[in-house]
Design a protein around this motif. Structure first.
Motif, PDB file in Angstrom:
ATOM      1  N   UNK A  59      -9.148  -9.058  -5.898  1.00  0.00           N
ATOM      2  CA  UNK A  59      -9.664  -7.755  -5.506  1.00  0.00           C
ATOM      3  C   UNK A  59     -11.102  -7.546  -5.923  1.00  0.00           C
ATOM      4  N   UNK A  60     -11.488  -8.141  -7.044  1.00  0.00           N
ATOM      5  CA  UNK A  60     -12.862  -8.010  -7.521  1.00  0.00           C
ATOM      6  C   UNK A  60     -13.852  -8.648  -6.546  1.00  0.00           C
ATOM      7  N   UNK A  61     -13.509  -9.798  -5.992  1.00  0.00           N
ATOM      8  CA  UNK A  61     -14.375 -10.439  -4.989  1.00  0.00           C
ATOM      9  C   UNK A  61     -14.471  -9.576  -3.738  1.00  0.00           C
ATOM     10  N   UNK A  62     -13.351  -8.993  -3.341  1.00  0.00           N
ATOM     11  CA  UNK A  62     -13.325  -8.097  -2.186  1.00  0.00           C
ATOM     12  C   UNK A  62     -14.243  -6.902  -2.428  1.00  0.00           C
ATOM     13  N   UNK A  63     -14.148  -6.309  -3.612  1.00  0.00           N
ATOM     14  CA  UNK A  63     -14.980  -5.162  -3.960  1.00  0.00           C
ATOM     15  C   UNK A  63     -16.456  -5.526  -3.931  1.00  0.00           C
ATOM     16  N   UNK A  64     -16.806  -6.640  -4.533  1.00  0.00           N
ATOM     17  CA  UNK A  64     -18.205  -7.078  -4.540  1.00  0.00           C
ATOM     18  C   UNK A  64     -18.730  -7.256  -3.117  1.00  0.00           C
ATOM     19  N   UNK A  65     -17.938  -7.879  -2.269  1.00  0.00           N
ATOM     20  CA  UNK A  65     -18.352  -8.099  -0.887  1.00  0.00           C
ATOM     21  C   UNK A  65     -18.551  -6.778  -0.145  1.00  0.00           C
ATOM     22  N   UNK A  66     -17.673  -5.819  -0.383  1.00  0.00           N
ATOM     23  CA  UNK A  66     -17.812  -4.509   0.269  1.00  0.00           C
ATOM     24  C   UNK A  66     -19.101  -3.827  -0.191  1.00  0.00           C
ATOM     25  N   UNK A  67     -19.411  -3.910  -1.462  1.00  0.00           N
ATOM     26  CA  UNK A  67     -20.629  -3.271  -1.981  1.00  0.00           C
ATOM     27  C   UNK A  67     -21.874  -3.968  -1.440  1.00  0.00           C
ATOM     28  N   UNK A  68     -21.866  -5.300  -1.379  1.00  0.00           N
ATOM     29  CA  UNK A  68     -23.000  -6.040  -0.820  1.00  0.00           C
ATOM     30  C   UNK A  68     -23.213  -5.665   0.644  1.00  0.00           C
ATOM     31  N   UNK A  69     -22.121  -5.387   1.360  1.00  0.00           N
ATOM     32  CA  UNK A  69     -22.199  -4.998   2.771  1.00  0.00           C
ATOM     33  C   UNK A  69     -22.668  -3.555   2.944  1.00  0.00           C
ATOM     34  N   UNK A  70     -22.864  -2.850   1.834  1.00  0.00           N
ATOM     35  CA  UNK A  70     -23.351  -1.479   1.906  1.00  0.00           C
ATOM     36  C   UNK A  70     -22.277  -0.417   1.923  1.00  0.00           C
ATOM     37  N   UNK A  71     -21.040  -0.807   1.732  1.00  0.00           N
ATOM     38  CA  UNK A  71     -19.928   0.150   1.725  1.00  0.00           C
ATOM     39  C   UNK A  71     -19.963   0.958   0.424  1.00  0.00           C
ATOM     40  N   UNK A  72     -20.065   2.264   0.554  1.00  0.00           N
ATOM     41  CA  UNK A  72     -20.126   3.143  -0.621  1.00  0.00           C
ATOM     42  C   UNK A  72     -18.839   3.954  -0.808  1.00  0.00           C
ATOM     43  N   UNK A  73     -17.795   3.589  -0.080  1.00  0.00           N
ATOM     44  CA  UNK A  73     -16.511   4.269  -0.216  1.00  0.00           C
ATOM     45  C   UNK A  73     -16.044   4.189  -1.668  1.00  0.00           C
ATOM     46  N   UNK A  74     -15.648   5.311  -2.259  1.00  0.00           N
ATOM     47  CA  UNK A  74     -15.150   5.265  -3.636  1.00  0.00           C
ATOM     48  C   UNK A  74     -13.942   4.336  -3.756  1.00  0.00           C
ATOM     49  N   UNK A  75     -13.934   3.553  -4.831  1.00  0.00           N
ATOM     50  CA  UNK A  75     -12.855   2.600  -5.088  1.00  0.00           C
ATOM     51  C   UNK A  75     -12.327   2.836  -6.499  1.00  0.00           C
ATOM     52  N   UNK A  76     -11.008   3.029  -6.578  1.00  0.00           N
ATOM     53  CA  UNK A  76     -10.333   3.105  -7.865  1.00  0.00           C
ATOM     54  C   UNK A  76      -9.483   1.845  -7.997  1.00  0.00           C
TER      55      UNK A  76
END
Length: 102
Positions: A59-76
């Motif tokens: 999940x951490x890799x998924x989160x990093x990829x989303x942030x690099x793609x510019x996704x600012x959706x809050x993640x808990x």
């Protein structure tokens, strides 16, 4: 509010989804990161509840990829990993909060 639950444990995933719906929100639930990625590509979510250990990746890799793609959706992050170093890594990767599963 539309929430994406990414959790591979069936009992916990169903319970979280059911509680989100009972609280009056819309919930999509996936058990794999590939399905979560597909859901995000076609839908807009107000919040993501993310497990860190999934059958098809971290999940951490998924989160990093989303942030690099510019996704600012809050993640808990919702995880069984309770080490301080895990919390720091998730928050550094862009998580907005970190909760340890009971």
């Amino acid at each position: 509010m539309r929430i994406l639950v990414i959790e591979d444990d069936v009992i916990l995933g169903q319970a979280v989804r059911d509680q989100v719906v009972a609280d009056g929100h819309s919930a999509d639930w996936t058990t794999r990161l590939a399905d979560a990625d597909a859901a995000i590509r076609v839908g807009v979510f107000d919040l993501v509840l993310l497990d860190l250990m999934l059958p098809d990746g971290r999940g951490l890799d998924f989160l990093k990829a989303r942030r690099v793609a510019g996704d600012v959706t809050p993640v808990i992050v919702l995880t069984a990993r309770d080490q301080i170093s895990d919390r720091i890594a998730a928050l550094d990767a862009g998580a907005d909060d970190y909760l340890v599963k009971p």
